[in-house]
Design an enzyme around this catalytic site. Sequence first.
Site, PDB file in Angstrom:
ATOM      1  N   ASP A 125      33.590 -13.111   1.109  1.00 27.55           N
ATOM      2  CA  ASP A 125      33.102 -14.447   0.786  1.00 27.55           C
ATOM      3  C   ASP A 125      32.611 -14.580  -0.647  1.00 27.55           C
ATOM      4  O   ASP A 125      32.769 -15.633  -1.261  1.00 27.55           O
ATOM      5  CB  ASP A 125      32.004 -14.867   1.765  1.00 27.55           C
ATOM      6  CG  ASP A 125      30.953 -13.789   1.980  1.00 27.55           C
ATOM      7  OD1 ASP A 125      30.969 -12.772   1.266  1.00 27.55           O
ATOM      8  OD2 ASP A 125      30.118 -13.968   2.890  1.00 27.55           O
ATOM      9  N   ASP A 129      20.181  -8.096   2.015  1.00 31.71           N
ATOM     10  CA  ASP A 129      20.623  -7.875   3.399  1.00 31.71           C
ATOM     11  C   ASP A 129      20.336  -6.477   3.936  1.00 31.71           C
ATOM     12  O   ASP A 129      20.094  -6.320   5.126  1.00 31.71           O
ATOM     13  CB  ASP A 129      22.119  -8.158   3.565  1.00 31.71           C
ATOM     14  CG  ASP A 129      22.461  -9.617   3.300  1.00 31.71           C
ATOM     15  OD1 ASP A 129      21.581 -10.478   3.521  1.00 31.71           O
ATOM     16  OD2 ASP A 129      23.581  -9.899   2.875  1.00 31.71           O
TER      17      ASP A 129
END
Length: 908
Positions: free
Chosen positions: A57, A436
């Site tokens: 992405d 993350d």
Amino acid sequence: MKTLTLIVLGLISIFIQACYSASVEYNWYNTKIGGGGFVTNLIYNPAEQGLLYLRTDMGGSYRYDQSNKSWTPIQDVFGGNEWWLFGCESLGIDTKEPNRVYIAAGTYMSYGENGAIIASDDYGKTWKTRWDAPFHFGANDDGRGRGERLAVNPENNNIIFFGTRKNGLYKSTNYGETFSPVSTFPADYDIPFILFVPGTKGKSMIIATDNTKAPLYRSDDGGSTFKQIPNQPGIGYYPHHGAFSADAKYLYVTYANSIGPNGATQGDVYRISLSDYTFKEITPVHGSYETQQFGYTGVQTSGTNPGVVIVSTLNLWWPSDEVYKSNDYGETWSEGVASHAELDISEYPWLNFGKEDGLKFGWWIAALAMDPFDDNNVSYGTGATVYTTTDFTNADKNAATHWAPNVKGFEECAINDIEAPPAGPGNPQLLTALGDLGGFTQDDINEAVEMWVNPTYTTGTSVEYAYSNPQIVVSCGTDNAAYSTDGGHTWTPMKTLPYEKATGGHITISGDGKVVTWIPDQSEAPYWTSDYGATWTKVTTCPRCVQIRPDGKNQKLMYGNDYQNMYISEDGGKTYTKINTSMSAGQINSPFDVEDHIWLACTYWGGVQFSTDRGKTFKEPDPLFKTADSVGFGKAAPGSDAPYTVYIVGKYDGYYGVYRSTDLGNTWTLLNDDQHQWGVYNSKVIGDPNIFGRVYIATNGRGVVVGDDTSVISSNENGNTNTKPKTTKTTKTTKAPTAKTTTKKTNPESTSNTSGNTNGNCFSLKLNPQYPCCQNEETIIVFTDENGDWGVENEKWCGIGEGNESTGNETCFSTNLGFPCCKGCNILYTDESGDWGAENDQWCGITNKCYNRLGKSSINLKSVKSVKCKGLDIGYKCCSKCLQEIESDENGKWSVENNEWCSLPNSC
């Protein structure tokens, strides 16, 4: 049409002033984390065995290299000036000419610039053309796991269709050089995928849209006219992916009530007969309010067995998303593959996310790929990695399938901060704070490790070590901050927060390790603590300071900056004095082991600035640096009068890149080129304090990029890096050869156990943390610091002798010849005078301390020379056996043993 410009550095350097150089050659690779981001699709080209692509992405795209089972990035041509093009909205393959590949590049619909489609005819090694679209793409927006939007006509492969999100259908007739809107197609729907029907010679197409009442359209004249497929089920869901059966009888389509990757609670799988376009629901399992709710997204079919189809769920969070397999066109399904799967994450241990029960089969499994030549070879992507199995047909028997991460070379982490401590017992090679995954402490950048725990940050934002004692490390991230006293290998949360809901931001520590300063996100001032967070004090004398940095050598001196004013503290960061009021906004940094030096990388104006008087005054060493984003420091160049090497990420004479100076900014060398840009890489750049020429770059989606000067370091076949073998040196000069530098694979652990130790009174037992004494009298000295001499036994550091304080002034033969005595024991050369080493860029004599109690050299040179090899003549050890040859030159054949170059014995 806009042609993609490829700058040839050898030509462009002609037009740049003499203070710029582009002659250095660099090898670029990644530290080994392994994946770390959302894999939005895996795409096989069935026209060429083994040809597989991966798209992400916001971290570019990759091509799989079957020969070494690794991924090669193919979208690194986009850099900071075009950061929005680093996301891959879609990737298009050509089944007529498999060498051709297309990427729709553009990350966000809401900001950044418009997207672009680039075309390659060499598998993405180079990009020949580029079409700049008049609208945005959304590679990192909702719906990014669907596709593919790019479709190449299998018969007339100059024709390419592209489905946009808000601008209808576009078409190219010249291999992607230009695109034009298709006026006959409805223009008010998102188009997630386009498929050419097999066996129709490019005449029949199926186009999916977000018209939830009847989303599928067809064309039977190659895309000139379109009509909705009749009798669609009207389920009100969004189509995600489509795949044809191997015999071209059926099309399978997955649906969910959300475009994903989140929010799906319902979904179906349909089989469409291509002979009459009738629909049949073949959903393996439905969710319910009583159990779990989910949709469906991935779908793939076998390339050789017509009845085989596999699908994946979407947002089945507990226990995890599933994959189902059918051998009869979806009439019946196996039990969920995940319920029988065995995952081996030993190479990437962080995939359990720091918890004993944290390992999941997967989530967001939009990327689902079956090798068109081998039904056993199946891969799927998650929000963090790619898993591959080679025994997938075990699912036919509801038996275990065996999976392992397949991410060698694929790195998609967003890096927020990096630090490289100096070498020493227990010191890691690299500390990384990232999005993350929190953070990592790597003793070897070529080995993946567990993530930080206690606390486990969702996102780590900052990390810093104490310059005088790198064993003391602090970090911060989402909702917490922490400290470590063993080099970042284990952590303890700060005892309290400076205020409620303090989170993220920047953290640092004074050089002596006694004062920690934290500037949380949204804070209007820094806070300091000297008791690891038991109490916090607001820094009122450095109001609105957004950066705090320690001096590289003065253990009490700290620098503060608020983008306008410079402050200094002489008490470790408790109180500050304003010393400069004419600062430009940018990033400040200070070099390790040098006092009073501070550099400023100016974001908007001022270029690169440098101070040698604690920030009172700054000079601009080179006005061709107009702007800069980051500045860092590494080991000084051999022979340089400068105490360190400077690295800059910025724009020099109009070209944005990574630059190096070995003379404090008087001259600069460009290190990267147009093929090595990595999207956004402006957050942090540092050098390695132990290896000249090595640079680390924090990127936003391509992990930690490492660059090695190939005149110093080369890469072996495993991707590890080692100092190159030296050329023959037959006479001594005042200029010593570059010292060998290798990455040690030892994993030091502190311990106080001395039972059975034959050297029970060594200095290392007096340190905190303690290390054992070396037990073997012939253990060699591999490292020397201010404490004493260190060896390695059982892959752990151990102390040798009573330490430097009791050693006294060592004498050696070389002082009578005009050369100093060595502090260390690394023998590079032996002649009739004795054993020689090289330190501080000059030859030195090996001292008596380097000879053990048996009267032998700690390097045991005589026993090494008993094995004959050419490398002995230039100061290298012979390999202990016939290892695999990695490199050969005029000095013989070379391999790597114990992470050091060795010369292959003549008998090999």
